[in-house]
Design an enzyme around this catalytic site. Structure first.
Site, short mmCIF file in Angstrom:
data_model
loop_
_atom_site.label_atom_id
_atom_site.label_comp_id
_atom_site.label_asym_id
_atom_site.label_seq_id
_atom_site.Cartn_x
_atom_site.Cartn_y
_atom_site.Cartn_z
N GLU A 29 -7.36 3.09 16.14
CA GLU A 29 -6.78 1.75 16.11
C GLU A 29 -5.89 1.55 17.33
O GLU A 29 -5.08 2.41 17.66
CB GLU A 29 -5.86 1.56 14.90
CG GLU A 29 -6.50 1.58 13.56
CD GLU A 29 -5.45 1.43 12.45
OE1 GLU A 29 -4.39 0.83 12.70
OE2 GLU A 29 -5.70 1.94 11.35
N TRP A 83 4.60 -6.30 13.51
CA TRP A 83 5.64 -5.55 12.80
C TRP A 83 6.77 -5.08 13.70
O TRP A 83 7.60 -4.29 13.29
CB TRP A 83 5.02 -4.36 12.06
CG TRP A 83 3.97 -3.61 12.85
CD1 TRP A 83 2.63 -3.80 12.79
CD2 TRP A 83 4.18 -2.58 13.83
NE1 TRP A 83 1.97 -2.95 13.67
CE2 TRP A 83 2.91 -2.18 14.31
CE3 TRP A 83 5.31 -1.94 14.35
CZ2 TRP A 83 2.73 -1.20 15.28
CZ3 TRP A 83 5.13 -0.96 15.32
CH2 TRP A 83 3.86 -0.60 15.76
N GLU A 106 -0.64 -9.12 7.29
CA GLU A 106 -0.99 -8.90 8.69
C GLU A 106 -1.67 -10.09 9.35
O GLU A 106 -2.40 -9.94 10.33
CB GLU A 106 -1.83 -7.62 8.79
CG GLU A 106 -1.00 -6.43 8.31
CD GLU A 106 -1.65 -5.09 8.50
OE1 GLU A 106 -2.85 -4.97 8.19
OE2 GLU A 106 -0.97 -4.16 8.94
N LYS A 107 -1.41 -11.29 8.83
CA LYS A 107 -2.12 -12.46 9.36
C LYS A 107 -1.69 -12.83 10.77
O LYS A 107 -2.38 -13.56 11.46
CB LYS A 107 -1.99 -13.66 8.42
CG LYS A 107 -0.58 -14.06 8.08
CD LYS A 107 -0.61 -15.18 7.05
CE LYS A 107 0.74 -15.44 6.44
NZ LYS A 107 1.21 -14.34 5.58
N PHE A 108 -0.53 -12.31 11.21
CA PHE A 108 -0.10 -12.61 12.59
C PHE A 108 -0.41 -11.46 13.55
O PHE A 108 0.12 -11.41 14.66
CB PHE A 108 1.38 -12.98 12.62
CG PHE A 108 1.68 -14.22 11.82
CD1 PHE A 108 0.97 -15.39 12.05
CD2 PHE A 108 2.63 -14.20 10.81
CE1 PHE A 108 1.21 -16.53 11.30
CE2 PHE A 108 2.88 -15.34 10.06
CZ PHE A 108 2.17 -16.51 10.29
N HIS A 109 -1.23 -10.51 13.09
CA HIS A 109 -1.64 -9.39 13.94
C HIS A 109 -2.88 -9.82 14.72
O HIS A 109 -3.79 -10.45 14.17
CB HIS A 109 -1.97 -8.19 13.04
CG HIS A 109 -2.02 -6.88 13.75
ND1 HIS A 109 -3.01 -6.55 14.64
CD2 HIS A 109 -1.20 -5.80 13.67
CE1 HIS A 109 -2.79 -5.33 15.10
NE2 HIS A 109 -1.70 -4.85 14.53
N ASN A 129 -5.52 6.63 5.08
CA ASN A 129 -5.10 5.88 6.26
C ASN A 129 -3.68 6.27 6.61
O ASN A 129 -2.78 6.19 5.78
CB ASN A 129 -5.14 4.37 5.98
CG ASN A 129 -4.98 3.56 7.25
OD1 ASN A 129 -5.86 3.59 8.11
ND2 ASN A 129 -3.86 2.88 7.39
N GLU A 130 -3.54 6.76 7.83
CA GLU A 130 -2.22 7.11 8.34
C GLU A 130 -1.42 7.94 7.33
O GLU A 130 -0.36 7.52 6.84
CB GLU A 130 -1.44 5.86 8.76
CG GLU A 130 -2.07 5.17 9.95
CD GLU A 130 -1.22 4.05 10.54
OE1 GLU A 130 -0.45 3.44 9.78
OE2 GLU A 130 -1.35 3.79 11.75
N ARG A 172 0.86 -1.18 0.00
CA ARG A 172 0.00 0.00 0.00
C ARG A 172 0.90 1.23 0.00
O ARG A 172 2.11 1.12 -0.06
CB ARG A 172 -0.94 -0.04 1.20
CG ARG A 172 -0.24 -0.23 2.52
CD ARG A 172 -1.21 -0.34 3.69
NE ARG A 172 -0.49 -0.65 4.92
CZ ARG A 172 -1.04 -0.82 6.10
NH1 ARG A 172 -2.35 -0.72 6.24
NH2 ARG A 172 -0.31 -1.09 7.16
C1 GLA Z 1 -1.58 0.64 11.09
C2 GLA Z 1 -2.56 0.61 9.92
C3 GLA Z 1 -3.44 -0.59 9.90
C4 GLA Z 1 -2.67 -1.82 10.26
C5 GLA Z 1 -2.04 -1.62 11.62
C6 GLA Z 1 -1.33 -2.83 12.15
O1 GLA Z 1 -2.05 1.29 12.16
O2 GLA Z 1 -3.34 1.77 9.88
O3 GLA Z 1 -3.99 -0.70 8.61
O4 GLA Z 1 -1.68 -2.04 9.33
O5 GLA Z 1 -1.10 -0.59 11.53
O6 GLA Z 1 -0.77 -2.59 13.42
#
Ligand code: GLA
Length: 659
Positions: free
Chosen positions: A300, A308, A348-351, A144-145, A106
């Site tokens: 979030e 990560w 992000e499957k391990f989040h 996003n961010e 992304r």
């Molecule tokens: C960020 C992103 C999310 C996700 C989280 C994972 O905050 O905005 O999409 O990737 O990290 O911790």
């Protein structure tokens, strides 16, 4: 907001339709009332340029609405689709070292590129036109961010944008030369066209150029946000937000961002391997409240581990609850997680998630359900502010400037000092606000400036006025050194604070790594004095009195901690790095006592106590049961009445309603 918003990022596009029905059923079970939707689905809703497929999104929005769950609708611009990247490789982000970013992830595109901006405008317009009046849409979640993986782009399009930004800011190139001190190394520009983006250029680029580049990059992202916001406003009355990353994104100046959002929302992830990471969480929450100027929401955080960090440490029992309620105690009116259901595929499957891979027979799920139930019982806190008598100064620009190249010591780090001071205050159970140095400080009994290297003349005047008006100010070393262009204030070091602090600095004497500097005792009669680190300097008094002197090191015998009385106020100065256990606690205690700041007495260590509106939050971060004396009230969650003190079991949270 009448209820605490509870939920998370919802990515139903990763699952077959039958799972969506299970999702909403479980969301209801958990008390979820808001989800963030569609943040990364651009490639799905616009499969080819100008072709739209709303089938899935329409169904999900209606399904959520039918189940009483609100939608925080994302604009998907943080994930440009593959067709756009392929057709327009020129939009790729170019990094500091001149490398163009590949696709397959992304972000990764230039925020200033008109091809990207036009594509953003077009998809946002389509979304806003389709869902702008849908009753499910409570909020808009733009992008996003901003500033995460594409914070600064060094491509030619960005450089041209930068030149236009500079022309607007300075008017003529001589003003820029003056501001940037370009006579140094003969860097003088004859035309704005000669300015380049400050990419890699050994041995180091003009710091004033770097500083304006950071301001520009911040503005380039704000421009994209405003483009989207203005389009949406033509179709929808719902408020707009974008998720900040306070304080872990250095590059975005969120005081500036806050002017443009309707709701301040923040992403916060624990730095899980850190000791006492609950203090960093509290700092994030307090700083977000300062940015928002009042209540805000967590957009979030995580139910357990992220994926990560070097070692992704799972939350300990009760930690999800302690973290969440600390955010609420410090001003959050919404509590959202990344993400609702754990992904099976992708990065992000391990989040962790609200609904883990293991489903509902898991501790995380039980904790999520319990938290949702408890939030329903404390909705009375929504909209209430947090009262603080103490402000800690925070300025992103000062952070940026301090950590450019070629400083007197590599150990001069903005967050190192802010966290030392904030941490000591946290341990003394002092609730603080953060404030910008140019903000009105009149309502605070004490103001702490742990790291104000860049201090404008206006900010210095503000601090002087604050102290003259009876305020109590504590300033740490290497403050008031440069102006907004990273130029040393005329005259001696710290000259801009000379009248306030009653001193100036003749020469800096940073010390060797690991060196410890003994100071003479702060309290007469006490055997051991404070111990400094990192920094020593030759302080020249001009009215201040010496509270402690350096006992060794390059400034032995000279002032280390001083106090200056100005009118009805007082200003202290610490010329070395003190820590909680090595003198900072005592120094802060003197400042707070003099300022008349009341602190709760008799609270155990590791017990976080914060009052917000009608509620007191007591959060026990220790492994022992604790008892808070001298408090009475009713337990907002259980209804229990406490007449003489409140028990807070190990790792637990008690929320007290005051009558
Ligand atoms: C960020 C992103 C999310 C996700 C989280 C994972 O905050 O905005 O999409 O990737 O990290 O911790």
């Amino acid at each position: 907001m009448q209820t605490i918003r509870y939920g998370g990022d919802y990515n139903p596009e990763q699952w077959p339709e039958e799972v969506w029905h299970e999702d909403v059923r479980l969301m209801r079970e958990a008390g979820v009332n808001l989800v963030s939707l569609g943040i990364f689905n651009w490639g799905l809703i616009e499969p080819a340029p100008g072709e739209y497929d709303w089938t899935g999104l329409d169904k999900v929005v209606d399904l959520l609405h039918g189940n009483g769950i609100g939608v925080d609708l994302g604009t998907p611009t943080a994930a440009p689709p593959s067709w756009l990247r392929r057709a327009h490789p020129e939009i790729r982000l170019v990094d500091f070292e001149g490398r163009a970013m590949a696709a397959g992830s992304r972000h990764g595109v230039c925020p200033s590129h008109p091809v990207y901006s036009d594509a953003c405008a077009s998809i946002v317009e389509q979304l806003a036109a389709r869902y702008g009046t849908h009753p499910a849409v409570e909020m808009w979640h733009l992008h996003n961010e901003y500033g995460w993986a594409n914070v600064q782009c060094y491509c030619e399009v960005s450089a041209a944008h930068f030149r236009r930004w500079l022309a607007d800011r300075y008017g003529d190139v001589d003003a820029l030369n003056e501001a940037w001190g370009t006579a140094f190394w003969g860097l003088t520009y004859r035309d704005f066209d000669q300015v380049e983006a400050p990419a890699i250029a050994p041995p180091g680029v003009n710091p004033a150029l770097r500083l304006d580049w950071m301001r520009f990059s911040n503005d380039a992202h704000i421009a994209n946000y405003k483009l989207q916001r203005d389009i949406i406003a033509r179709y929808s009355q719902a408020p707009a937000t974008t998720n900040f990353m306070v304080p872990n994104c250095k590059d975005m100046d969120y005081f500036r961002w806050a002017e443009h959002v309707d709701v301040v929302s923040n992403n916060h992830y624990l730095i899980a391997e850190r000791e006492e990471h609950e203090i960093e969480l509290a700092m994030s929450a307090d700083l977000t409240r300062a940015v928002a100027g009042g209540p805000w929401m967590i957009m979030e955080h995580s139910t357990s581990a992220v994926n990560w960090q070097p070692r992704n440490i799972a939350k300990t029992p009760g930690e999800l609850r302690r973290n969440s309620l600390s955010h609420v105690a410090r001003g959050a009116d919404g509590l959202m997680f990344f993400q609702w259901r754990a992904s099976r595929a992708g990065s992000e499957k391990f989040h962790s998630a609200m609904l883990p891979h293991g489903g509902t027979d898991t501790q995380v799920w039980r904790d999520v359900v319990a938290l949702g139930r408890d939030l329903g019982k404390i909705a009375g806190v929504v909209g209430a502010d947090v009262h603080a008598d103490v402000a800690v100064l925070w300025d992103w620009e000062s952070w940026w400037a301090l950590e450019l190249e070629w400083r007197p010591s590599v150990e001069l780090e903005f967050r190192e000092r802010v966290e030392a001071y904030y941490g000591s205050l946290w341990k003394q159970h002092v609730t603080v606000d953060f404030a910008h140095p140019e903000a009105d400080l009149g309502r605070y009994k004490a103001v702490i400036a742990p790291s104000s290297y860049l201090l404008t003349a206006a900010a210095a005047k503000n601090l002087q006025g604050y102290v003259e008006g009876g305020g109590h100010l504590l300033v740490s070393y290497f403050s008031g050194i440069v102006d907004e262009h990273d130029a040393v204030h005329p005259g001696a070091h710290a000259s801009v604070l000379r009248a306030t602090l009653g001193l100036w600095v003749e020469e800096f004497h940073p010390v060797h790594e690991g060196a410890r500097l003994a100071l003479t005792s702060l309290a007469p009669g006490s055997a051991s004095g404070p111990v400094g680190r990192i920094w020593s300097e030759h302080v020249r008094l001009d009215g201040a009195e010496v509270l402690a002197a350096f006992a060794d090191g390059p400034d032995a015998g000279r002032p280390a901690i001083t106090r200056n009385r100005v009118g009805a106020g007082t200003a202290w100065y610490a010329a070395t790095a003190l820590d909680d256990a090595t003198g900072l606690r005592e120094l802060l205690a003197e400042v707070l006592d003099t300022a008349g700041v009341e602190r709760p007495q008799g609270l155990p260590d590791g017990l976080e106590a914060v009052r917000r509106g009608p509620l007191s939050f007591l959060i026990n971060h220790t492994g022992q049961d604790q008892h808070v004396p001298d408090l009475r009230g009713t337990d907002a969650l259980t209804g229990a009445a406490y007449e003489s003190g409140v028990p807070v079991p190990a790792g637990e949270v008690v929320i007290l309603a005051h009558s």
